[in-house]
Design a protein around this motif. Sequence first.
Motif, mmCIF file in Angstrom:
data_model
loop_
_atom_site.group_PDB
_atom_site.id
_atom_site.type_symbol
_atom_site.label_atom_id
_atom_site.label_comp_id
_atom_site.label_asym_id
_atom_site.label_seq_id
_atom_site.Cartn_x
_atom_site.Cartn_y
_atom_site.Cartn_z
ATOM 1 N N MET A 97 4.417 13.763 -0.960
ATOM 2 C CA MET A 97 3.004 13.447 -0.871
ATOM 3 C C MET A 97 2.768 11.937 -0.847
ATOM 4 O O MET A 97 1.976 11.447 -0.056
ATOM 5 N N LEU A 98 3.466 11.200 -1.734
ATOM 6 C CA LEU A 98 3.310 9.747 -1.768
ATOM 7 C C LEU A 98 3.702 9.114 -0.442
ATOM 8 O O LEU A 98 3.117 8.120 -0.021
ATOM 9 N N LYS A 99 4.682 9.723 0.214
ATOM 10 C CA LYS A 99 5.147 9.192 1.488
ATOM 11 C C LYS A 99 4.018 9.198 2.510
ATOM 12 O O LYS A 99 3.819 8.232 3.245
ATOM 13 N N TYR A 100 3.238 10.265 2.550
ATOM 14 C CA TYR A 100 2.160 10.378 3.531
ATOM 15 C C TYR A 100 0.996 9.457 3.189
ATOM 16 O O TYR A 100 0.370 8.884 4.084
ATOM 17 N N VAL A 101 0.705 9.298 1.916
ATOM 18 C CA VAL A 101 -0.337 8.357 1.498
ATOM 19 C C VAL A 101 0.103 6.935 1.854
ATOM 20 O O VAL A 101 -0.675 6.133 2.370
ATOM 21 N N GLY A 102 1.373 6.631 1.598
ATOM 22 C CA GLY A 102 1.921 5.321 1.947
ATOM 23 C C GLY A 102 1.848 5.051 3.433
ATOM 24 O O GLY A 102 1.547 3.927 3.866
ATOM 25 N N MET A 103 2.116 6.080 4.239
ATOM 26 C CA MET A 103 2.025 5.919 5.692
ATOM 27 C C MET A 103 0.588 5.644 6.126
ATOM 28 O O MET A 103 0.338 4.815 7.003
ATOM 29 N N ALA A 104 -0.376 6.319 5.494
ATOM 30 C CA ALA A 104 -1.785 6.106 5.837
ATOM 31 C C ALA A 104 -2.214 4.682 5.477
ATOM 32 O O ALA A 104 -2.917 4.027 6.252
ATOM 33 N N VAL A 105 -1.775 4.203 4.322
ATOM 34 C CA VAL A 105 -2.118 2.841 3.901
ATOM 35 C C VAL A 105 -1.454 1.825 4.831
ATOM 36 O O VAL A 105 -2.075 0.837 5.240
ATOM 37 N N GLU B 193 14.125 9.118 -4.426
ATOM 38 C CA GLU B 193 13.297 9.003 -3.230
ATOM 39 C C GLU B 193 11.831 8.842 -3.610
ATOM 40 O O GLU B 193 11.121 8.053 -3.011
ATOM 41 N N GLN B 194 11.380 9.597 -4.605
ATOM 42 C CA GLN B 194 9.983 9.483 -5.019
ATOM 43 C C GLN B 194 9.718 8.109 -5.609
ATOM 44 O O GLN B 194 8.643 7.560 -5.426
ATOM 45 N N GLY B 195 10.688 7.534 -6.291
ATOM 46 C CA GLY B 195 10.538 6.186 -6.834
ATOM 47 C C GLY B 195 10.395 5.159 -5.730
ATOM 48 O O GLY B 195 9.578 4.243 -5.808
ATOM 49 N N LYS B 196 11.195 5.320 -4.672
ATOM 50 C CA LYS B 196 11.109 4.412 -3.528
ATOM 51 C C LYS B 196 9.766 4.570 -2.827
ATOM 52 O O LYS B 196 9.143 3.585 -2.443
ATOM 53 N N ASP B 197 9.309 5.806 -2.678
ATOM 54 C CA ASP B 197 8.015 6.054 -2.045
ATOM 55 C C ASP B 197 6.885 5.422 -2.848
ATOM 56 O O ASP B 197 5.962 4.850 -2.288
ATOM 57 N N TYR B 198 6.962 5.514 -4.171
ATOM 58 C CA TYR B 198 5.941 4.943 -5.041
ATOM 59 C C TYR B 198 5.921 3.418 -4.905
ATOM 60 O O TYR B 198 4.856 2.812 -4.815
#
Length: 96
Positions: free
Chosen positions: A1-9, A69-74
């Motif tokens: 989920m964080l990955k997609y929010v990060g992509m939008a930002v 991976e979630q840490g990197k996405d965050y």
Amino acid sequence: MLKYVGMAVALANISIIVILLSVYWKNYVKWKSEYTLGLLIFGTFLLVQNILSMGFLAPPLPPGPSAPEQGKDYALLLINVSQLIALSALLKISWK
């Protein structure tokens, strides 16, 4: 989920950078200022950095969630959000 929010930002950052570059280009054509040329160069490298950031965020998610991976996405999300805030302020100032 964080990955997609990060992509939008990151996509929002890219959009703002493109707008800023167009403003700076118009100013450079009008005044031929070295300062404006510096802003164009800086903005171009920032645009490349954000496009590369999208590349790191874009690969499909692995089958199972993993903590590293979630840490990197965050971390990438926080970087992109801080850039979005800074770029929004710069756009507001430059647009005048």
